[in-house]
Write a protein that holds these residues in place. Structure first.
Motif, PDB file in Angstrom:
ATOM      1  N   ILE A   1       0.885  -1.027  -0.035  1.00 16.78           N
ATOM      2  CA  ILE A   1      -0.061   0.115  -0.111  1.00 16.78           C
ATOM      3  C   ILE A   1       0.959   1.252   0.089  1.00 16.78           C
ATOM      4  O   ILE A   1       0.660   2.186  -0.691  1.00 16.78           O
TER       5      ILE A   1
ATOM      6  N   LYS B   1      -5.235   6.170  -3.800  1.00 20.86           N
ATOM      7  CA  LYS B   1      -5.724   7.176  -2.674  1.00 20.86           C
ATOM      8  C   LYS B   1      -5.931   6.293  -1.148  1.00 20.86           C
ATOM      9  O   LYS B   1      -6.472   6.871  -0.411  1.00 20.86           O
ATOM     10  N   TYR B   2      -5.819   5.006  -1.553  1.00 16.32           N
ATOM     11  CA  TYR B   2      -6.160   4.221  -0.351  1.00 16.32           C
ATOM     12  C   TYR B   2      -5.151   3.966   0.655  1.00 16.32           C
ATOM     13  O   TYR B   2      -4.799   2.912   1.009  1.00 16.32           O
ATOM     14  N   TYR B   3      -4.462   4.961   1.151  1.00 18.99           N
ATOM     15  CA  TYR B   3      -3.225   5.078   1.922  1.00 18.99           C
ATOM     16  C   TYR B   3      -3.374   5.669   3.305  1.00 18.99           C
ATOM     17  O   TYR B   3      -4.232   6.842   3.138  1.00 18.99           O
ATOM     18  N   HIS B   4      -2.824   5.664   4.065  1.00 18.37           N
ATOM     19  CA  HIS B   4      -2.731   6.442   5.405  1.00 18.37           C
ATOM     20  C   HIS B   4      -1.613   6.174   6.067  1.00 18.37           C
ATOM     21  O   HIS B   4      -0.890   5.098   6.037  1.00 18.37           O
TER      22      HIS B   4
END
Length: 1091
Positions: free
Chosen positions: A176, A617-620
């Protein structure tokens, strides 16, 4: 509405503009260049010039001219060479994204040489072929076929699932983070190395890149060892060269066989890679097909085992597992012609030809021989027995808990008949053995240049590949535990099932499918690693951040990394010599690489840098930190000592790159992190002034440059480096006289010259050059504006203006005195090293001598602190410190000496203390004479008046002189050099009035001279001169042989008319001393006795 007609107007200033900003203009703003030669930074491996440029390539001269004369952009035509039209920018961007990134870094691909090459084909690989299948092939490997069954047997299904979950979660979180970095712009060759180096800087990039290289190299050794193990144990056991004479020696014989065949296999693979990587790529599809067919056969065999489990019986003696290939029938006796005779098994445990139990092994006699199915099948319920682990120590015999057994002592010579554990096992060991089977997730990012849409394919393909492999691992753990007997699972090499590969016993239609398929898949994985590792080393070498690796950046004419392949082969041979698949710990280097990929993503996310705009966009940042924590935990869980070694290797590489000074500007996140940290620290420092305990001299060193922009007196910088020793703040400033618009390039060149000299003199600090119309104003600007927030200078260092007496131009010493007044007004300390040319260099050592401090007035303690700081440096370390103070007639000199000694004791400063008594004495004739000479000189200069015509002529001469001298005089160690203009012939018309005025001036000259000779000295000047003479006499008497004399610097007079007298007083005060440091405090205490 008025009508406008646009007509073309010829630009009259075009030629002059071209000379300014065209080909002939040397741009000093690029710090990667050395002035004044215009060099291509890419040619020396800098690698950042193109990335810093906002535009990707430059057009030729014709297109530039077309840009200039675009009628609709006439307002911007003077800047179109550095700010091109949007249309031309977009066309360059389109051509840039079509560049295929092979083994070259993208900085070199953008160079002029690359643009002249043949235009490469546009990439056309999709997600399936470009990312998903390569990742699948790299992730599935030797561990799945050779060790997963053994891991399930040792750890049990539950703990095996936990191991798989930990490893796959770690790689998923890393994927990710990697997807976010990979979709934040184009990622050329180098994969993980490129991402980390461009995100965390060259130090982290080089350290982790080399660790990733070592991991890939040792992975190739691991795959080769796996292939040789399959070859020698399951394919052609007869090929073994070394044979064991007794069972305990079988392990060493096997290791020697692995070393010999592993070296041969590595050599053959290296030859294949050297001949051409195209052959490796052609075989990749075959190897991938072998992997997929092997995995499918495992699932087919598991399903078939529900109804028709394969026939692989296990022979058990009591509850102990026997090595099946040592005998033919699993029984103690056999019937031959109605006669019961001993079996081969009986002969193994008893003396041959004897049916008497007295000559047999006790355990063999007291326990029965039974045969149980090795593959009970999916519906047998064996899953309950395999649910929990059964860890063994080295040499423990594999036992089945459910079988009856009589515990009896067996003979050691029969130990080879049992299946035993070859190594001690634990949960942490199994984690380390399994983790390499989860690596390989970087294969997609390494091929980003070949993808049609890399920013879409890399995240989808990588995450899908990890999901697929994770499901295969989870399901395989469950299937192995549900289908295979526990003792068979714990049998690493298949000794209980006639030397068959354990996972092969479950496969359908034949065990040979798995054996052959796993052999080819491990060979293919080894070839892939041996192909990728040299290219990674070549990418690191071409970045030129590690000097001794520079040779490995070269290769064949087609770019193949020959030297890097040779080094990779040698390092892989070290792994081959280890010869144990379980001991080759390549996974630690991969874990470290994954750790820094997560760190890079987290740092970029938290800093919110403007360039951080990933399409994925699916990271944090929390997921990245979790992945980083898991990588760190797995490193220490699996092998804490190897983890420390790997981190130590990375740390040493990091410090080496930092020491070598990798001058790369890649826009990395560490620079942003440093900026945020600096901002936070500056805001904290802004709270208030530092405590006296924390006070240290933060220097502003004022330098003078000569006409060639060279530092005139570098010993000022030497003194600053000896005083600071790399601690605190040092700002080196200089002033260029002139107009900023005209002198910008000169200012940049001056900054570069000062930076070069700072590097030579090892001064760690900052450089600031200002352009001002007057040097005096420039100095005031530096004193006021240097520094930022709480990081401002508190001490000014400047040189002494030598030759001021002989100079007709008073600017040199007036600038000096003005600077003294400014530092006093700004409450800054001041240091003036006199005779600085005699100060020691950094290479000299004083083995003895004294540093003498003459403490005449208390000025905040600077005189105490400076010698202590100087003695920290190796040049002054051996010098002793002596402190002299002056006692007047009404002072108790004995008590003063005791008090001063007590004060120094409380300050923790070791120094000799002396009190010098200065008796009241009459002013000597010498003092009167010096004062009279001083005032006569001043009066003579005042009386030099010019007539009106001569004054105009002088003004013209001064103007011409300034046009020749570009650099202003600057309070330096030497008077200002003035270039005399040639005298002009002035045509004058003589009138009666002019003749009379000239005659009067000549008649007045003798009167002026007589007035000068009858001058009487001013009493205040006499007193000051008396003090200077007396102090100088005492100081020279006591400190004539001192290495350095520190002295209170008197302040300038409040009345500016006495400035020249002030300079004379300072000269008299310091006469006869080799090295003098004049010191003025800043009006605050800088030293304290309290802790």
């Amino acid at each position: 509405m008025p009508h406008f007609t646009v007509v073309p107007v010829k630009d009259q200033a075009q030629s002059s503009y071209d000379s300014l900003e065209g080909v002939n203009w040397v741009d000093y703003r690029d710090t990667g260049q050395d002035y004044p030669d215009h060099q291509d930074t890419d040619s020396v491996g800098h690698g950042n010039h193109k990335e810093d440029s906002p535009f990707l390539s430059s057009t030729d001269a014709a297109s530039k001219k077309n840009d200039f004369y675009d009628k609709n952009l006439a307002l911007f035509e003077e800047e179109l060479d550095i700010r091109p039209k949007v249309s031309s920018l977009l066309s360059r961007l389109v051509s840039y994204t079509n560049i295929t990134q092979g083994a070259k870094e993208h900085e070199e691909e953008e160079s002029a040489q690359a643009s002249r090459r043949k235009t490469p084909k546009s990439p056309n690989m999709g997600t399936l072929m470009g990312v998903y299948l390569p990742c699948l092939q790299n992730i599935f490997g030797v561990i799945l076929f050779l060790r997963l069954t053994w891991i399930v047997g040792m750890a049990g299904i539950m703990q095996s699932l936990l191991i798989v979950l930990m490893c796959c979660s770690c790689t998923m979180l890393t994927a990710i983070s990697m997807s976010a970095i990979a979709t934040n712009g184009v990622v050329p060759a180098g994969g993980a190395y490129f991402m980390i180096s461009r995100s965390l800087g060259p130090e982290f990039g080089g350290a982790v890149g080399l660790c990733f290289y070592l991991g890939t190299t040792f992975a190739s050794a691991m795959y080769i060892l796996g292939a040789i193990e399959i070859f020698l144990k399951y394919l052609v056991p007869q090929a073994a060269i070394f044979h064991a004479t007794d069972p305990p020696g079988s392990d060493s014989a096997m290791l020697n066989n692995m070393r010999v065949y592993g070296t041969i296999c590595l050599s053959l693979m290296a030859v294949v890679v050297f001949v051409g990587v195209k052959y490796v790529n052609k075989l990749a599809s075959l190897f991938l097909a072998c992997v997929i067919i092997s995995i499918v056969s495992i699932y087919a065999g598991a399903i078939k085992s529900m109804t028709h489990p394969p026939e692989f019986p296990i022979c058990m003696l009591g509850n102990r597992t026997l090595v099946r290939d040592r005998f033919d029938v699993c029984a103690k006796t056999v019937i031959k012609g109605n006669i019961t005779v001993p079996s081969q098994l009986w002969d193994r445990f008893c003396l041959p030809g004897n049916m008497s139990s007295a000559q047999c092994d006790d355990y063999f006699i007291q326990n029965n021989v039974t045969e149980i199915p090795g593959i009970p099948g999916l519906g047998s319920g064996i899953i309950r027995e395999n649910m929990w682990g059964d860890y063994l120590q080295k040499g423990d015999i594999l036992e089945k808990p459910g079988l009856q057994s009589v515990d009896a002592h067996g003979a050691m010579e029969n130990f080879g008949m049992y299946v035993s554990a070859d190594i001690a096992t634990s949960f942490t060991l199994l984690v380390g053995i399994f983790f390499p089977s989860a690596t390989g997730i970087m294969a997609g990012s390494n091929r980003s240049g070949d993808l049609r849409d890399a920013q879409k394919s890399i995240p989808v393909g990588t995450i899908l590949a990890i999901t697929t492999t994770s499901l295969v691992y989870f399901s395989s753990v469950v299937l192995f535990g549900a289908c295979i007997e526990g003792v068979v699972l714990r049998d690493k090499f298949g000794d209980a099932v006639r030397k068959n590969l354990v996972v092969g016993t479950l496969s359908w239609p034949s065990p040979w499918v798995i054996v052959i398929g796993s052999f080819f898949s491990t060979v293919g994985a080894g070839l892939q690693s041996l192909t990728g590792a040299p290219r990674l080393l070549q990418a690191i070498a071409k970045d030129n951040i590690i000097p001794f690796l520079r040779v490995f950046g070269h290769g064949k004419t087609n770019g193949e990394p020959t030297w890097a392949l040779l080094l990779t082969g040698l390092i892989a041979e070290l792994g081959i010599l280890i010869a144990s698949l379980d001991m080759v710990t390549c996974y630690l280097f991969f874990l470290m690489c994954y750790l820094f990929v997560n760190l890079a993503c987290a740092v970029q996310t938290l800093l919110r840098t403007p360039n951080w705009r990933p399409r994925f966009k699916y990271y944090h940042w929390a997921l990245s930190f979790l992945g980083m924590s898991m990588c760190l935990a797995l490193m220490f869980i699996s092998s804490w000592y190897y983890a420390i070694v790997a981190m130590g290797i990375a740390g040493m590489i990091y410090k080496y790159i930092e020491y070598q000074g990798a001058e790369k500007e890649w826009g990395d996140g560490i620079r942003g992190l440093s900026l945020s940290g600096a901002r936070y620290a500056l805001l904290r420092l802004e709270v208030g002034p530092p405590h006296t305990k924390n006070w240290r001299p933060q220097l502003l060193v004022l330098l003078k440059l000569d006409e060639d922009l060279h530092v005139k007196y570098p010993r000022l910088l030497t003194f600053a480096s000896q005083l600071k020793a790399g601690k605190g703040l040092t700002i080196v400033g200089s002033v260029i006289q002139g107009n900023f618009l005209d002198s910008y390039g000169e200012m940049q060149a001056a900054e570069q010259a000062i930076k070069n000299m700072m590097e030579i003199e090892r001064v760690k600090g900052f450089c600031q050059v200002v352009v001002a119309s007057k040097v005096r104003e420039g100095v005031v600007h530096l004193i006021q504006s240097c520094g930022l927030g709480g990081m401002k200078h508190n001490t000014v260092v400047m040189g002494w203006p030598y030759g001021w007496r002989q100079s007709e131009d008073p600017r040199a010493w007036k600038t000096f005195i003005n600077t003294v007044r400014c530092t006093t007004a700004a409450h800054l300390a001041l240091m003036v090293p006199k005779n600085v040319s005699f100060y020691p260099s950094n290479h000299e050592r004083f083995t003895d001598g004294n540093i003498d401090v003459w403490w005449i007035v208390h000025d905040g303690g600077m005189l105490m602190l400076l010698p202590f700081l100087l003695k920290q440096h190796k040049v002054w370390r051996k010098c002793k410190m002596r402190i002299f103070t002056v006692a007047q007639m009404d002072d108790n000199s004995i008590q003063m000496k005791k008090d001063l000694a007590t004060f120094l004791y409380q300050l923790r400063i070791e120094a000799e203390v002396e009190v010098v008594e200065m008796h009241d004495s009459d002013i000597s004739a010498y003092t009167y004479e010096r004062t009279l000479m001083m005032e006569q000189r001043s009066q003579m200069l005042r009386q030099m008046r010019l007539s009106s015509a001569e004054r105009q002529r002088e003004a013209q001469l001064v103007k011409d002189r300034h046009s020749l001298v570009r650099m202003g005089s600057l309070y330096s160690d030497e008077e200002e050099e003035v270039v005399e203009a040639p005298p002009e012939k002035v045509q004058m018309t003589w009138t009666r009035e002019k003749c009379e005025a000239e005659r009067r001036n000549r008649n007045n000259a003798p009167e002026n001279f007589r007035e000068l000779m009858s001058l009487k000295p001013d009493q205040s000047n006499v007193r000051r001169m008396h003090t200077a003479v007396k102090l100088n006499e005492v100081i020279v008497n006591r400190s004539h042989d001192a290495r350095l004399v520190l002295l209170n610097m008197p302040g300038p007079p409040r009345n500016t008319d006495g400035d020249e007298n002030y300079m004379e007083f300072l000269e008299v005060l310091t006469e006869g001393l080799e090295r003098v440091l004049l010191v003025r405090g800043g009006g605050r205490e800088v030293i304290t006795i309290y802790s």
